[in-house]
Design a protein around this motif. Sequence first.
Motif, PDB file in Angstrom:
ATOM      1  N   LEU A 229       0.797  -1.228   0.000  1.00 45.57           N
ATOM      2  CA  LEU A 229       0.000   0.000   0.000  1.00 45.57           C
ATOM      3  C   LEU A 229       0.830   1.278   0.000  1.00 45.57           C
ATOM      4  O   LEU A 229       0.410   2.288  -0.558  1.00 45.57           O
ATOM      5  CB  LEU A 229      -0.926   0.021   1.227  1.00 45.57           C
ATOM      6  CG  LEU A 229      -1.957  -1.105   1.334  1.00 45.57           C
ATOM      7  CD1 LEU A 229      -2.796  -0.930   2.597  1.00 45.57           C
ATOM      8  CD2 LEU A 229      -2.867  -1.126   0.116  1.00 45.57           C
ATOM      9  N   ILE A 230       1.990   1.255   0.652  1.00 48.07           N
ATOM     10  CA  ILE A 230       2.729   2.500   0.828  1.00 48.07           C
ATOM     11  C   ILE A 230       3.526   2.862  -0.412  1.00 48.07           C
ATOM     12  O   ILE A 230       3.828   2.013  -1.258  1.00 48.07           O
ATOM     13  CB  ILE A 230       3.675   2.416   2.045  1.00 48.07           C
ATOM     14  CG1 ILE A 230       4.730   1.336   1.808  1.00 48.07           C
ATOM     15  CG2 ILE A 230       2.906   2.169   3.313  1.00 48.07           C
ATOM     16  CD1 ILE A 230       5.794   1.299   2.883  1.00 48.07           C
ATOM     17  N   ASN A 231       3.877   4.133  -0.526  1.00 49.49           N
ATOM     18  CA  ASN A 231       4.723   4.604  -1.612  1.00 49.49           C
ATOM     19  C   ASN A 231       6.119   4.910  -1.081  1.00 49.49           C
ATOM     20  O   ASN A 231       6.412   4.672   0.089  1.00 49.49           O
ATOM     21  CB  ASN A 231       4.107   5.836  -2.281  1.00 49.49           C
ATOM     22  CG  ASN A 231       3.792   6.933  -1.275  1.00 49.49           C
ATOM     23  OD1 ASN A 231       4.526   7.134  -0.307  1.00 49.49           O
ATOM     24  ND2 ASN A 231       2.691   7.644  -1.489  1.00 49.49           N
ATOM     25  N   GLU A 232       6.972   5.460  -1.941  1.00 47.43           N
ATOM     26  CA  GLU A 232       8.369   5.693  -1.576  1.00 47.43           C
ATOM     27  C   GLU A 232       8.495   6.633  -0.374  1.00 47.43           C
ATOM     28  O   GLU A 232       9.342   6.426   0.499  1.00 47.43           O
ATOM     29  CB  GLU A 232       9.118   6.290  -2.777  1.00 47.43           C
ATOM     30  CG  GLU A 232      10.618   6.360  -2.610  1.00 47.43           C
ATOM     31  CD  GLU A 232      11.259   4.986  -2.626  1.00 47.43           C
ATOM     32  OE1 GLU A 232      12.211   4.786  -1.860  1.00 47.43           O
ATOM     33  OE2 GLU A 232      10.807   4.120  -3.390  1.00 47.43           O
ATOM     34  N   GLU A 233       7.639   7.649  -0.317  1.00 42.55           N
ATOM     35  CA  GLU A 233       7.722   8.620   0.775  1.00 42.55           C
ATOM     36  C   GLU A 233       7.321   8.012   2.114  1.00 42.55           C
ATOM     37  O   GLU A 233       7.714   8.504   3.177  1.00 42.55           O
ATOM     38  CB  GLU A 233       6.825   9.824   0.478  1.00 42.55           C
ATOM     39  CG  GLU A 233       7.291  10.707  -0.679  1.00 42.55           C
ATOM     40  CD  GLU A 233       7.085  10.052  -2.031  1.00 42.55           C
ATOM     41  OE1 GLU A 233       6.167   9.204  -2.141  1.00 42.55           O
ATOM     42  OE2 GLU A 233       7.847  10.368  -2.973  1.00 42.55           O
ATOM     43  N   GLU A 234       6.536   6.935   2.075  1.00 46.92           N
ATOM     44  CA  GLU A 234       6.028   6.341   3.311  1.00 46.92           C
ATOM     45  C   GLU A 234       6.826   5.120   3.763  1.00 46.92           C
ATOM     46  O   GLU A 234       6.465   4.465   4.730  1.00 46.92           O
ATOM     47  CB  GLU A 234       4.557   5.936   3.117  1.00 46.92           C
ATOM     48  CG  GLU A 234       3.639   7.095   2.760  1.00 46.92           C
ATOM     49  CD  GLU A 234       2.320   6.642   2.142  1.00 46.92           C
ATOM     50  OE1 GLU A 234       1.317   7.354   2.303  1.00 46.92           O
ATOM     51  OE2 GLU A 234       2.308   5.583   1.483  1.00 46.92           O
ATOM     52  N   CYS A 235       7.916   4.806   3.061  1.00 44.68           N
ATOM     53  CA  CYS A 235       8.610   3.538   3.303  1.00 44.68           C
ATOM     54  C   CYS A 235       9.308   3.474   4.653  1.00 44.68           C
ATOM     55  O   CYS A 235       9.697   2.401   5.103  1.00 44.68           O
ATOM     56  CB  CYS A 235       9.602   3.237   2.188  1.00 44.68           C
ATOM     57  SG  CYS A 235      11.018   4.358   2.178  1.00 44.68           S
ATOM     58  N   ASP A 236       9.491   4.607   5.320  1.00 46.72           N
ATOM     59  CA  ASP A 236      10.120   4.580   6.648  1.00 46.72           C
ATOM     60  C   ASP A 236       9.310   3.754   7.635  1.00 46.72           C
ATOM     61  O   ASP A 236       9.847   3.224   8.608  1.00 46.72           O
ATOM     62  CB  ASP A 236      10.283   6.004   7.181  1.00 46.72           C
ATOM     63  CG  ASP A 236      11.401   6.753   6.477  1.00 46.72           C
ATOM     64  OD1 ASP A 236      12.224   6.077   5.830  1.00 46.72           O
ATOM     65  OD2 ASP A 236      11.441   7.988   6.556  1.00 46.72           O
ATOM     66  N   VAL A 237       8.021   3.644   7.380  1.00 44.78           N
ATOM     67  CA  VAL A 237       7.160   2.847   8.248  1.00 44.78           C
ATOM     68  C   VAL A 237       7.672   1.415   8.326  1.00 44.78           C
ATOM     69  O   VAL A 237       7.676   0.782   9.385  1.00 44.78           O
ATOM     70  CB  VAL A 237       5.710   2.858   7.720  1.00 44.78           C
ATOM     71  CG1 VAL A 237       4.838   1.915   8.526  1.00 44.78           C
ATOM     72  CG2 VAL A 237       5.146   4.266   7.751  1.00 44.78           C
TER      73      VAL A 237
END
Length: 692
Positions: free
Chosen positions: A357-365
């Motif tokens: 579901l996540i994109n590159e900007e959210e990958c820190d999760v």
Amino acid sequence: MGSSVSCTSNTKVIDTAFEKQEKSERKIEDCTETVKSSSHCLKSDPIEALPSNNSSAPPPCDPIEAPPSNNILAPPPGDQIEAPTLNDIVAPPPAPSVTMSTSNKQKENGDDKDAGTENSKDKGEAENGEKKVENEWMTDEELEEFRKKTFDYLRDTANEVVALKTRHESGGAFVTKIYNATIRFNQIYFALKKTVRENIHKFRKDIAELMMETKYFNLSCEIVMEIYKNGWCGKDGKEEKSKTVPLTNSLITLLNFSDGCDEYAIGLANEPGFLDTLKQILGDSLPKYFAKEGEPKLSGIEEKLMKHSLSIVHNMSMRESNISKLRDADMISCLKPYLKSPNEMYALNALASLAGLINEEECDVINSNKEIVMILLDCIRKGMKDKMRRCKGWSCQESVFTVKLLARNDANMKTLVDLGALELLVEMAKIGDDGEQFESVSALWALCFDEDNQSLITGKPELGVVDLLVDLKSSENEKIKKACNGALWTLRDALKKTVVEKYKKIEAEYAFQLRKKVIPLKMERGYTPDGWLGFIVGAKLFFEFSPKYPFEDKMKALLREIDGVLGGSGDIPDSGEIIKPQVASVTEAAGAHSVDYADTASSASNTVARISVSKTTIDNVRKWTVDDVKKWIVKNGLEKCGISSLTGGEIALLATMRVECPDFFYKCLQDMLRVKDLLTMSKIVWALHDLS
């Protein structure tokens, strides 16, 4: 949770239709209690578990966790629902024997993705000591008959309950026919045994499609949404089995069958209101699940709803067409808190769902939860050893698929490689079926986009990545072939510097050993060969096939050269002539050139000292006896140079090698003859020079 059930007949003992489930926190729950005494059973004939391999028996219908008859045939006391007849359930096989035990109640320890995960061990003997079951595979005829009877039975059941105009009793519970149907479809997931894994997967996928075709799929969603909305407790606040059983059975059925059927999982995301219900379950569960000491905790049924909902969301997230719907529903915010779950399998479900579901900007999760990634890789490692290729309900294929999703983000690529993903993916691709191979090489392809990973993959041949991709790129499966070619193309620049150079050098050495003429082809404009390749190209005619020149002209020139070689105009002329490098004038149209071999000592002047040796000399040296070799060694002071064991043929080869390919010659002196100092090397070189 379950007691052991077996069936016997006058012929042979056969496994029951449903395997006893592995002990796990996420296993199938019928919300029923173990039978404590025979007085709990109704006086009508009890429902028996049907043999899975007995094609003469009707299709199975009992729940996986053999519930007591009073829970199957009717809801708990106080709910006035008429008990169904045997036709409402299924006719049992002739004269079966049933034993229910209270000593085998299942414990919850761990958390399986699939509810009701099968035992990886084939239990040939019942827990309560009944007769050992024969470990035999079903024949094709038995399998086909079992499938037909099962599908006919399920289709009739689905059509009957879907067509009901009155679906509820006065108390709000669903009518008994629907109650029983939820049990039948729940249990059927594990009914087929004693056949290969591919047949079991197809059996389950076909049932999923049958459920969609008959609209029973929609009824299951309706049951979950309605009971969750209206609640499952009576006026006294106690849970009512007449509601919890259909609720959990329907949710588990949706979970299990969405695992292996794309259409089924996509249908769940598109069912009006169902995604909102899952989101509500996960949201409602958070406060109690993460409650502090002294605060209200989740009840048993509430936690089951939470964990099954997590798994269903993951199954939906594995289908690309569902991603936008899940993102639009803000499922990411619902899943993030579960990454901190003390239950590692809950956390893994959340991680796997977020990976899609996540994109590159959210990958820190994800990158901040490496310990969950380690759990995922461990599932692959253990699943490869399981006969059903599963670990805690996670199939190897979906685990590797999750690795591929994680690898889409740059920050995760290094993490995965550092944790040993490359080795696992290579191993899985070697032993897996087509589906597992495709996901493995696709994950490897994704990891190849990182430059550091490229250097590691090509610089460490022992990892086996390149060899694997080369082997599988000739697979008959087009998807596997495409993924392998894509990965190799991604690695092309790194391969030029490492593996390809190695193989090209080996090929060149082999061609020289066979005394085959080498015609270099230059494929990239501006490329300047160096090292060993520079020696070869610098001494031979080459043809440039870069866009600088018309392809047709280059091909014609190359064909003329090949024709000349095949016609006998190679480097070795007739006896008595001098062997020397071929001198070719520079031909602009062909883009080719050649350079004579030259002594480096003469390079300062305009004259080129050509190294040569006659073919007659070579033929004579090849015929030398042991005494001839000894005389030559003594004459040139080579007694301590380590070449006393050479034959005449080997000395002739060294002399020819020195002329045709100096690089190979000096490499041979260093690697094969172990010449480590210039004095020894000079003695050998000038001794060979004097042969001319």
